[in-house]
Enzyme design. Structure first.
Site, PDB file in Angstrom:
ATOM      1  N   ASP A  86       0.838  -1.193   0.000  1.00 15.50           N
ATOM      2  CA  ASP A  86       0.000   0.000   0.000  1.00 15.50           C
ATOM      3  C   ASP A  86       0.877   1.248   0.000  1.00 15.50           C
ATOM      4  O   ASP A  86       2.049   1.208   0.402  1.00 15.50           O
ATOM      5  CB  ASP A  86      -0.933   0.012   1.212  1.00 15.50           C
ATOM      6  CG  ASP A  86      -0.189   0.002   2.543  1.00 15.50           C
ATOM      7  OD1 ASP A  86       0.770  -0.790   2.697  1.00 15.50           O
ATOM      8  OD2 ASP A  86      -0.549   0.785   3.442  1.00 15.50           O
ATOM      9  N   GLU A 147       0.297  -1.038   5.979  1.00 16.91           N
ATOM     10  CA  GLU A 147       1.381  -0.498   6.804  1.00 16.91           C
ATOM     11  C   GLU A 147       1.290   1.008   6.963  1.00 16.91           C
ATOM     12  O   GLU A 147       1.605   1.563   8.024  1.00 16.91           O
ATOM     13  CB  GLU A 147       2.733  -0.888   6.192  1.00 16.91           C
ATOM     14  CG  GLU A 147       3.940  -0.607   7.093  1.00 16.91           C
ATOM     15  CD  GLU A 147       4.511   0.805   6.927  1.00 16.91           C
ATOM     16  OE1 GLU A 147       5.365   1.198   7.739  1.00 16.91           O
ATOM     17  OE2 GLU A 147       4.099   1.514   5.972  1.00 16.91           O
TER      18      GLU A 147
END
Length: 379
Positions: A86, A147
C-alpha cells in the site's frame, strides 16, 4: 556455486519490471486498488514456482499475499521477506508524478516506499532460482496492505508468521547514508473529535459553538508538547459541510513518536488527558493503533547487520546501522526479539511527497545485497 554477487542484475530490466508496479496505484484505503497490486505480485510469485496464498483482507482493507519459495526444506522456518504494497498516494497521483527516469533518478508514487525495495528483493530471488542457486534457508514472502496506516488489520498475521522464522528482512527505503535500521522508536496514533452546537453562521452565530474553533485551539497545544525525544503531529483535519453553518463536529488524527516505550506511554496519557466534556464543546480522544518500541543492539539483529556489512564491503559501499524514527512493520518483529534487518531497500528521497524518487544505481546494489543475504543467512 556461482557467487550471488555475480548474478546478472540489469538496471533497465528492473525498471521495466517496476513500471507496472508503480502504475498500479494502491492507496491503503482503496481496497480494490490494493488488491489489483496484490494480483500483479501474486502472478509474479506464482511464475517463480512459489506456493502462493491469498489471505482475505478485513476491516475494509485489502488482501495479503504469502508465498513459500521452492526449497528442499520447504515448510521449515527460515527467512521472512516482509513488505507492504500500500502507499499514501491517492488514485490519480500518476498524473502529477508519472513513472519516469531522468538520468540516475527515477520517479513514481510508492517507488521509494516501498515497492522499489520489494521488487528488488523479489528480483534477487528470481535470479537465484534462474541460476540454480538454493538459498541457505527456506524463504517466505509476506506482502501486506495496510502499513501506511499503522497495520491495524495484519499485525497479528505478521507476528504469527514472523515467529516461525529465524531472520526477517524488511526492504523499507535505506536511510540517507545508505544504512540499515536495527531498532525503531515507539509510535501511537490517536483519533480526536470535537462536538459543538450547530447554528446558522449569520443570523444565529452567537447560538452556535464551533467544533472547528475548539479543535483549532488544540493544534498548537498538542504540537507544543513535542520534545527532542517525543513528538506530536496533527496530520488529519476534517470538518464542516456548509460555510453558513457553525460546525458541530470536527475530526482529527494525531501521530506521536517516542524514543522509548516509557516516553510513549507518558505521551498516551497526555493525549488522553485532553478528553473533556466540560463547557459547550466536547473533546473526545481515543488511542488507535500503536507500534511498540524496537530496542536496538539485539544479538540476532546485530549478527545480521554484521553479515550485511561484510556483503556491502564486497559490493563497494559502507552500511551503518542505527535505531531510527518513523515506523514500519519491523517494529513488531523487532519488539518480539526476532532478528530483524530493516531499511535495506533502495536509496532515494521524497517519500510520501510528489517528488518521491529513487537512485537508479541503487537497484543493482541492493539486489546484490539481497541475493547474498538470502545465501549467507544460515541456521
Amino acid at each position: 556455486m556461482t557467487n550471488p554477487l555475480d548474478l546478472p542484475f540489469n538496471t533497465d530490466e528492473m525498471l521495466l519490471g517496476l513500471k507496472p508496479w508503480i502504475e498500479t496505484e494502491s492507496p491503503t484505503f482503496d481496497a480494490a486498488s490494493v488488491n489489483r497490486m496484490m494480483d500483479l505480485v501474486q502472478y509474479e510469485l506464482a511464475a517463480l514456482g512459489a506456493r502462493v496464498e491469498r489471505i482475505p483482507g478485513r476491516m475494509g482493507l485489502g488482501d495479503s499475499v504469502r508465498a513459500t519459495m521452492p526449497h528442499k526444506n520447504t515448510g521449515q522456518g527460515g527467512i521472512l521477506l516482509l513488505g507492504h504494497l500500500d502507499t499514501v498516494h491517492p488514485i490519480g497521483t500518476l498524473e502529477k508524478l508519472p513513472f519516469r527516469r531522468e538520468g540516475n533518478i527515477c520517479y513514481g508514487p510508492g517507488l521509494m516506499d516501498m515497492k522499489g525495495g520489494n521488487y528488488v528483493y523479489l528480483d534477487a530471488l528470481r535470479k537465484l532460482l534462474a541460476a540454480g542457486i538454493e538459498t541457505s534457508l527456506p524463504v517466505t514472502v509476506l506482502f501486506t496492505p495496510d502499513e501506511e496506516i499503522g497495520t491495524p488489520s495484519t499485525r497479528e498475521l505478521i507476528e504469527t508468521e514472523a515467529k516461525r522464522h529465524k531472520y526477517i528482512l524488511v526492504p523499507e527505503p535505506a536511510r540517507q547514508d545508505g544504512g540499515a535500521v536495527i531498532g525503531r522508536y515507539a509510535i501511537a496514533r490517536f483519533k480526536l473529535q470535537t462536538r459543538g452546537r450547530p447554528s446558522h453562521a449569520s443570523w444565529a452565530l452567537k447560538d452556535g459553538r464551533s467544533a472547528i474553533a475548539e479543535m483549532a485551539k488544540s493544534v498548537a497545544k498538542i504540537e507544543n508538547m513535542t520534545t527532542e525525544d517525543r513528538s506530536f503531529s496533527l496530520g488529519v483535519f476534517h470538518a464542516g459541510q456548509w460555510v453558513n453553518c457553525v460546525s458541530s463536529v470536527c475530526d482529527a488524527e494525531v501521530l506521536s513518536m517516542a524514543k522509548t516505550q516509557e516516553l510513549l506511554d507518558e505521551g498516551v496519557a497526555m493525549m488522553l488527558a485532553l478528553n473533556s466534556d466540560a463547557g459547550d464543546v466536547v473533546m473526545n480522544v481515543c488511542q488507535s493503533v500503536t507500534r511498540p518500541v524496537w530496542e536496538p543492539d539485539q544479538p540476532g539483529t546485530m549478527a545480521m547487520l554484521s553479515i550485511a556489512q561484510e556483503i556491502a564491503g564486497e559490493i563497494g559501499f559502507e552500511m551503518s546501522g542505527c535505531s531510527d524514527g518513523g515506523g514500519s512493520d519491523g517494529n513488531f518483529t523487532g519488539s518480539l526479539g526476532l532478528a530483524t534487518l530493516d531499511s535495506i531497500g533502495v536509496r532515494g528521497k521524497g517519500l510520501h511527497t510528489l517528488n518521491e524518487h529513487i537512485e537508479v544505481d541503487s537497484l543493482v546494489e541492493r539486489a546484490r545485497l539481497a541475493a547474498a543475504l538470502f545465501c549467507r543467512l544460515k541456521a
